[in-house]
Design a protein around this motif. Structure first.
Motif, PDB file in Angstrom:
ATOM      1  N   ASN A 205     -33.957  -8.621   9.149  1.00 28.83           N
ATOM      2  CA  ASN A 205     -35.265  -9.005   8.642  1.00 28.83           C
ATOM      3  C   ASN A 205     -35.702 -10.279   9.365  1.00 28.83           C
ATOM      4  OD1 ASN A 205     -36.274  -7.216   6.289  1.00 28.83           O
ATOM      5  ND2 ASN A 205     -34.090  -7.459   5.824  1.00 28.83           N
ATOM      6  N   GLU A 206     -36.495 -11.094   8.716  1.00 29.10           N
ATOM      7  CA  GLU A 206     -36.954 -12.336   9.335  1.00 29.10           C
ATOM      8  C   GLU A 206     -36.709 -13.539   8.429  1.00 29.10           C
ATOM      9  OE1 GLU A 206     -40.980 -11.910  10.613  1.00 29.10           O
ATOM     10  OE2 GLU A 206     -40.522 -10.339  12.076  1.00 29.10           O
ATOM     11  N   LEU A 207     -35.610 -13.487   7.707  1.00 32.13           N
ATOM     12  CA  LEU A 207     -35.282 -14.555   6.772  1.00 32.13           C
ATOM     13  C   LEU A 207     -34.928 -15.841   7.515  1.00 32.13           C
ATOM     14  CD1 LEU A 207     -33.005 -12.561   4.311  1.00 32.13           C
ATOM     15  CD2 LEU A 207     -35.439 -13.056   4.073  1.00 32.13           C
ATOM     16  N   ARG A 208     -35.471 -16.953   7.039  1.00 30.94           N
ATOM     17  CA  ARG A 208     -35.149 -18.266   7.611  1.00 30.94           C
ATOM     18  C   ARG A 208     -34.226 -19.061   6.704  1.00 30.94           C
ATOM     19  NH1 ARG A 208     -38.125 -19.497  12.072  1.00 30.94           N
ATOM     20  NH2 ARG A 208     -39.931 -18.153  12.498  1.00 30.94           N
ATOM     21  N   THR A 209     -34.235 -18.737   5.426  1.00 29.74           N
ATOM     22  CA  THR A 209     -33.347 -19.381   4.460  1.00 29.74           C
ATOM     23  C   THR A 209     -32.868 -18.342   3.452  1.00 29.74           C
ATOM     24  OG1 THR A 209     -35.177 -19.998   2.986  1.00 29.74           O
ATOM     25  CG2 THR A 209     -34.512 -21.616   4.670  1.00 29.74           C
ATOM     26  N   LEU A 210     -31.817 -18.689   2.738  1.00 28.19           N
ATOM     27  CA  LEU A 210     -31.304 -17.864   1.652  1.00 28.19           C
ATOM     28  C   LEU A 210     -31.329 -18.674   0.364  1.00 28.19           C
ATOM     29  CD1 LEU A 210     -28.151 -16.272   3.356  1.00 28.19           C
ATOM     30  CD2 LEU A 210     -30.335 -15.152   2.900  1.00 28.19           C
ATOM     31  N   PRO A 211     -31.646 -18.040  -0.766  1.00 28.56           N
ATOM     32  CA  PRO A 211     -31.622 -18.771  -2.037  1.00 28.56           C
ATOM     33  C   PRO A 211     -30.209 -19.259  -2.354  1.00 28.56           C
ATOM     34  CG  PRO A 211     -32.728 -16.645  -2.278  1.00 28.56           C
ATOM     35  CD  PRO A 211     -32.058 -16.634  -0.947  1.00 28.56           C
ATOM     36  N   ALA A 212     -30.101 -20.474  -2.817  1.00 32.14           N
ATOM     37  CA  ALA A 212     -28.784 -21.010  -3.163  1.00 32.14           C
ATOM     38  C   ALA A 212     -28.102 -20.165  -4.233  1.00 32.14           C
ATOM     39  CB  ALA A 212     -28.937 -22.454  -3.639  1.00 32.14           C
ATOM     40  N   GLU A 213     -28.906 -19.586  -5.128  1.00 32.18           N
ATOM     41  CA  GLU A 213     -28.329 -18.808  -6.231  1.00 32.18           C
ATOM     42  C   GLU A 213     -27.545 -17.591  -5.759  1.00 32.18           C
ATOM     43  OE1 GLU A 213     -32.131 -20.718  -7.860  1.00 32.18           O
ATOM     44  OE2 GLU A 213     -31.378 -19.906  -5.981  1.00 32.18           O
ATOM     45  N   LEU A 214     -27.818 -17.104  -4.550  1.00 33.33           N
ATOM     46  CA  LEU A 214     -27.066 -15.957  -4.034  1.00 33.33           C
ATOM     47  C   LEU A 214     -25.570 -16.231  -4.030  1.00 33.33           C
ATOM     48  CD1 LEU A 214     -28.963 -14.490  -0.938  1.00 33.33           C
ATOM     49  CD2 LEU A 214     -28.463 -13.356  -3.100  1.00 33.33           C
ATOM     50  N   PHE A 215     -25.208 -17.468  -3.719  1.00 35.86           N
ATOM     51  CA  PHE A 215     -23.801 -17.816  -3.569  1.00 35.86           C
ATOM     52  C   PHE A 215     -23.154 -18.221  -4.885  1.00 35.86           C
ATOM     53  CE2 PHE A 215     -25.784 -18.350   0.550  1.00 35.86           C
ATOM     54  CZ  PHE A 215     -24.887 -17.721   1.394  1.00 35.86           C
ATOM     55  N   THR A 216     -23.871 -17.977  -5.985  1.00 36.03           N
ATOM     56  CA  THR A 216     -23.305 -18.239  -7.308  1.00 36.03           C
ATOM     57  C   THR A 216     -23.174 -16.961  -8.133  1.00 36.03           C
ATOM     58  OG1 THR A 216     -25.445 -18.630  -8.400  1.00 36.03           O
ATOM     59  CG2 THR A 216     -24.419 -20.513  -7.286  1.00 36.03           C
ATOM     60  N   LEU A 217     -23.587 -15.822  -7.591  1.00 36.08           N
ATOM     61  CA  LEU A 217     -23.573 -14.570  -8.348  1.00 36.08           C
ATOM     62  C   LEU A 217     -22.135 -14.166  -8.689  1.00 36.08           C
ATOM     63  CD1 LEU A 217     -26.330 -12.553  -6.458  1.00 36.08           C
ATOM     64  CD2 LEU A 217     -26.519 -13.764  -8.643  1.00 36.08           C
ATOM     65  N   VAL A 218     -21.902 -13.919  -9.948  1.00 33.38           N
ATOM     66  CA  VAL A 218     -20.541 -13.731 -10.441  1.00 33.38           C
ATOM     67  C   VAL A 218     -19.901 -12.445  -9.939  1.00 33.38           C
ATOM     68  CG1 VAL A 218     -19.179 -13.414 -12.553  1.00 33.38           C
ATOM     69  CG2 VAL A 218     -20.984 -15.137 -12.474  1.00 33.38           C
ATOM     70  N   SER A 219     -20.672 -11.369  -9.810  1.00 24.21           N
ATOM     71  CA  SER A 219     -20.108 -10.059  -9.459  1.00 24.21           C
ATOM     72  C   SER A 219     -20.280  -9.694  -7.986  1.00 24.21           C
ATOM     73  CB  SER A 219     -20.751  -8.974 -10.324  1.00 24.21           C
ATOM     74  OG  SER A 219     -20.568  -9.237 -11.701  1.00 24.21           O
ATOM     75  N   LEU A 220     -20.970 -10.507  -7.218  1.00 22.71           N
ATOM     76  CA  LEU A 220     -21.266 -10.165  -5.823  1.00 22.71           C
ATOM     77  C   LEU A 220     -19.999 -10.156  -4.981  1.00 22.71           C
ATOM     78  CD1 LEU A 220     -23.630  -9.577  -3.870  1.00 22.71           C
ATOM     79  CD2 LEU A 220     -23.626 -12.021  -3.321  1.00 22.71           C
ATOM     80  N   ARG A 221     -19.781  -9.030  -4.271  1.00 17.12           N
ATOM     81  CA  ARG A 221     -18.609  -8.879  -3.409  1.00 17.12           C
ATOM     82  C   ARG A 221     -18.969  -8.823  -1.929  1.00 17.12           C
ATOM     83  NH1 ARG A 221     -13.969  -7.237  -6.085  1.00 17.12           N
ATOM     84  NH2 ARG A 221     -14.248  -6.808  -8.313  1.00 17.12           N
ATOM     85  N   TYR A 222     -20.183  -8.428  -1.617  1.00 20.70           N
ATOM     86  CA  TYR A 222     -20.578  -8.178  -0.226  1.00 20.70           C
ATOM     87  C   TYR A 222     -21.990  -8.711  -0.022  1.00 20.70           C
ATOM     88  CZ  TYR A 222     -22.041  -5.302   3.820  1.00 20.70           C
ATOM     89  OH  TYR A 222     -22.526  -4.856   5.023  1.00 20.70           O
ATOM     90  N   LEU A 223     -22.154  -9.551   0.998  1.00 21.89           N
ATOM     91  CA  LEU A 223     -23.476 -10.075   1.331  1.00 21.89           C
ATOM     92  C   LEU A 223     -23.662 -10.012   2.840  1.00 21.89           C
ATOM     93  CD1 LEU A 223     -26.133 -11.516   0.731  1.00 21.89           C
ATOM     94  CD2 LEU A 223     -24.888 -13.684   0.742  1.00 21.89           C
ATOM     95  N   ASN A 224     -24.701  -9.302   3.267  1.00 22.66           N
ATOM     96  CA  ASN A 224     -24.995  -9.142   4.692  1.00 22.66           C
ATOM     97  C   ASN A 224     -26.384  -9.706   4.967  1.00 22.66           C
ATOM     98  OD1 ASN A 224     -25.304  -8.424   7.336  1.00 22.66           O
ATOM     99  ND2 ASN A 224     -24.855  -6.246   7.055  1.00 22.66           N
TER     100      ASN A 224
END
Length: 208
Positions: free
Chosen positions: A77-96
């Motif tokens: 995509n064209e993302l320039r930043t990621l939300p900080a909350e993404l890295f606090t998600l309790v069940s998240l196993r995979y982030l691309n």
């Protein structure tokens, strides 16, 4: 915490809000927004919340909906930043988030409702893909993620890696090829970082 008046029984709406299905997701959610026809310039947590609710319609709270997210693919995509909350998600196993325009990752702390929170606290995040972006540095706190086993930061603009790379609790596969690295962190920096964090991974693989 949910408080119910002692003077009588709660309403049907209150009772419904206390049921297991209203508090905890019953279906795991994978969000696949990879290579969209209209590339995303940004990502909002409210969108992820809405996506989780589509398959967990009984959930009554935003926090409960986010508990359903286990895989998120935002590549190409064209993302320039990621939300900080993404890295606090309790069940998240995979982030691309590969093949975007990321120039930096979130800072180590952020504020939510005036409360200071650690960013890199997702307890289940195992696979993180950030290759083909524009990152110039990695926050040391990234390597505190307790379950992180695979990290791909190849083809960025990194000039150095933080010493914390050697003390990541579970890291097994690190790809940092096609950057501007001249050397890996070593010597006193590593020893000090190990002493501070008190953990040393068994193996770390750097692919060239």
């Amino acid at each position: 915490m949910i408080l119910i008046p002692l003077g009588g029984r709660g309403t049907k709406e209150q009772d419904a809000a206390l049921t297991y299905s209203a508090l905890c997701p019953s279906t795991a959610v994978m969000v696949n927004w990879r290579e969209l026809k209209c590339p995303l310039p940004a990502i909002r947590m409210s969108w992820l919340h809405a996506a989780a609710l589509r398959v967990n319609k009984r959930l009554g709270s935003e926090g409960g909906a986010l508990l359903a997210l286990t895989r998120i693919d935002l590549a190409n995509n064209e993302l320039r930043t990621l939300p900080a909350e993404l890295f606090t998600l309790v069940s998240l196993r995979y982030l691309n988030a590969a093949q975007n325009k990321l120039e930096r990752l979130p800072r180590s702390l952020f504020f939510r409702k005036r409360v200071k929170l650690d960013v890199y606290s997702a307890p289940a995040l195992q696979d993180l893909y950030l290759q083909d972006n524009r990152l110039e540095e990695l926050p040391p706190e990234l390597f505190r993620l307790p379950a992180l086993t695979t990290l791909d930061v190849s083809n960025n603009k990194l000039r150095a890696l933080p010493p914390a790379v050697w003390t990541a609790p579970a890291l097994r596969d690190l790809s940092a090829a096609l950057n501007h690295l001249r050397a890996l962190p070593a010597g006193d920096e590593v020893s000090q970082q190990q002493a501070r964090l008190g953990a040393v991974p068994e193996t770390v693989v750097c692919r060239r």
